[in-house]
Design an enzyme around this catalytic site. Structure first.
Site, PDB file in Angstrom:
ATOM      1  N   HIS A  86      24.246  19.631  13.623  1.00 39.54           N
ATOM      2  CA  HIS A  86      24.192  19.170  14.254  1.00 39.54           C
ATOM      3  C   HIS A  86      25.400  18.570  15.380  1.00 39.54           C
ATOM      4  O   HIS A  86      24.502  18.281  16.482  1.00 39.54           O
ATOM      5  CB  HIS A  86      23.370  17.088  13.649  1.00 39.54           C
ATOM      6  CG  HIS A  86      23.195  16.280  13.975  1.00 39.54           C
ATOM      7  ND1 HIS A  86      24.291  15.761  15.060  1.00 39.54           N
ATOM      8  CD2 HIS A  86      21.615  16.194  14.482  1.00 39.54           C
ATOM      9  CE1 HIS A  86      23.528  14.186  14.798  1.00 39.54           C
ATOM     10  NE2 HIS A  86      21.862  14.500  15.429  1.00 39.54           N
ATOM     11  N   GLU A 132      24.704   8.747   6.915  1.00 37.64           N
ATOM     12  CA  GLU A 132      23.471   7.834   7.435  1.00 37.64           C
ATOM     13  C   GLU A 132      23.633   6.873   5.905  1.00 37.64           C
ATOM     14  O   GLU A 132      22.867   5.935   6.449  1.00 37.64           O
ATOM     15  CB  GLU A 132      21.601   8.563   7.547  1.00 37.64           C
ATOM     16  CG  GLU A 132      20.886   7.453   8.140  1.00 37.64           C
ATOM     17  CD  GLU A 132      20.023   7.393   8.915  1.00 37.64           C
ATOM     18  OE1 GLU A 132      18.892   7.968   8.791  1.00 37.64           O
ATOM     19  OE2 GLU A 132      20.364   9.605   8.962  1.00 37.64           O
ATOM     20  N   HIS A 173      25.994  13.179  10.323  1.00 40.77           N
ATOM     21  CA  HIS A 173      25.722  13.440  12.239  1.00 40.77           C
ATOM     22  C   HIS A 173      26.940  13.626  13.127  1.00 40.77           C
ATOM     23  O   HIS A 173      27.155  14.725  12.720  1.00 40.77           O
ATOM     24  CB  HIS A 173      24.911  12.135  12.206  1.00 40.77           C
ATOM     25  CG  HIS A 173      23.599  11.939  11.838  1.00 40.77           C
ATOM     26  ND1 HIS A 173      22.881  12.948  12.288  1.00 40.77           N
ATOM     27  CD2 HIS A 173      22.872  11.141  10.619  1.00 40.77           C
ATOM     28  CE1 HIS A 173      21.400  12.481  11.022  1.00 40.77           C
ATOM     29  NE2 HIS A 173      21.466  11.418  10.507  1.00 40.77           N
ATOM     30  N   GLU A 201      23.646  12.526   4.139  1.00 39.42           N
ATOM     31  CA  GLU A 201      22.800  12.933   6.355  1.00 39.42           C
ATOM     32  C   GLU A 201      24.180  12.748   6.838  1.00 39.42           C
ATOM     33  O   GLU A 201      23.832  11.959   7.255  1.00 39.42           O
ATOM     34  CB  GLU A 201      21.509  12.447   6.762  1.00 39.42           C
ATOM     35  CG  GLU A 201      20.981  12.566   5.682  1.00 39.42           C
ATOM     36  CD  GLU A 201      19.224  11.853   6.136  1.00 39.42           C
ATOM     37  OE1 GLU A 201      18.870  12.102   7.167  1.00 39.42           O
ATOM     38  OE2 GLU A 201      18.703  11.126   5.215  1.00 39.42           O
TER      39      GLU A 201
END
Length: 299
Positions: A228, A285, A270, A268
């Site tokens: 990402h 997250e 990012h 998660e």
């Protein structure tokens, strides 16, 4: 293989959505809470603090500005925000409605440059809040992350056009198509050697592009990892997050890849950045920031 330690620091509840982070001029980590409409601040070793925005504005990417403040995009509100290290907030509307500003970075001209995901434009905002928009020569491209290159231009990913773009300070745009179809590039960061690193979230690859447009792609061990965001440390090693793989990874200029599992399942990851303490930090997250440091480094 380099071994690392990973420490998680809770900064919000699990639904607040830490998304992107950066190191501010005050020696603190500043981060966006995309689901709760807040900007957070963490000095390593201290308690986190946060500043309230419109709860539905969707703050996404944040970056230091040339004026000593932090600048951020409000994707859901079509605004660019500015917050001082004392917490004073200004917000500026982007002229095109529904444009969805996302990536933002300081340019070599003393302004901030940002992407408009839903309007196929690159925007420029001065520290006084004056906005100029430059149309891209493609439609439906979903321009995403943006960074300053070492060549005096701004480089950005075109997530749906499978390309990397460059815009100069006069608004002239050059596009470079990626070899892998439907690679969906997202993150991008300038390397120490003049090239730029980027992530291909749909292809499970890390890419590198030189200023003259030469592209190299490096497959990851887990092609379903969904890389990402990416940043580059002082040694020139690129660090990236694997949103789908629950890992962070490194890639050296010669393409050697190492990945590190995060301790909490489905956290998660990012955004990722070099922190004020020299370690790598990533936004999870699940409501935390994770600190990643080689074994033996200072804590």
């Amino acid at each position: 293989m380099t071994h690392v330690t990973v420490e998680e620091h809770t900064v919000a509840d699990r639904v607040a959505g830490p998304y992107a982070l950066t190191t501010g001029p005050d020696g603190a980590l500043w981060f966006t809470l995309v689901q709760s409409g807040r900007i957070g601040r963490l000095v390593p070793g201290e308690e986190p603090a946060s500043h309230r925005l419109d709860p539905d504005c969707g703050p996404t990417v944040i970056t230091p500005g040339p004026d000593g403040a932090l600048w951020f995009t409000e994707t859901a509100a079509d605004r660019i925000g500015r917050i001082t290290i004392d917490g004073d907030i200004d917000e500026f509307d982007v002229p095109t409605p529904g444009c969805g500003p996302f990536g933002i970075a300081a340019g070599p001209d003393g302004a901030l440059w940002f992407t408009e995901t839903a309007a196929d434009r690159i925007g420029r905002i001065t520290i006084d809040g004056d906005v100029t928009e430059f149309p891209l020569p493609v439609t439906g491209a979903f321009p995403s992350a943006i960074t300053a290159g070492g060549d005096g231009g701004m480089w950005f990913t075109l997530n749906q056009a499978t390309a990397i773009g460059r815009i100069d300070m006069n608004g002239a745009v050059t596009l470079h198509s990626l070899p892998t179809k439907e690679a969906a590039p997202v993150g991008i960061a300038a390397g120490r050697d003049g090239a730029l690193w980027f992530t291909e979230i749909a292809a499970g690859q890390i890419g590198r592009i030189t200023p003259d447009g030469q592209i190299t792609e490096f497959p990851l061990p887990d092609r379903a990892a969904r890389p990402h965001a990416v940043t580059v440390d002082e040694q020139g090693t690129a660090w990236f997050t694997e949103w789908g793989g629950n890992r962070v990874g490194t890639i050296t200029p010669d393409g050697s890849v190492t990945v590190h599992d995060l301790p909490t399942p489905r956290s998660e990851p990012h955004g990722i950045t070099v922190g004020p303490d020299g370690a790598l930090w990533t936004a999870l997250e699940i409501g935390a920031l994770a600190r990643i440091a080689p074994v033996g480094s200072a804590t």
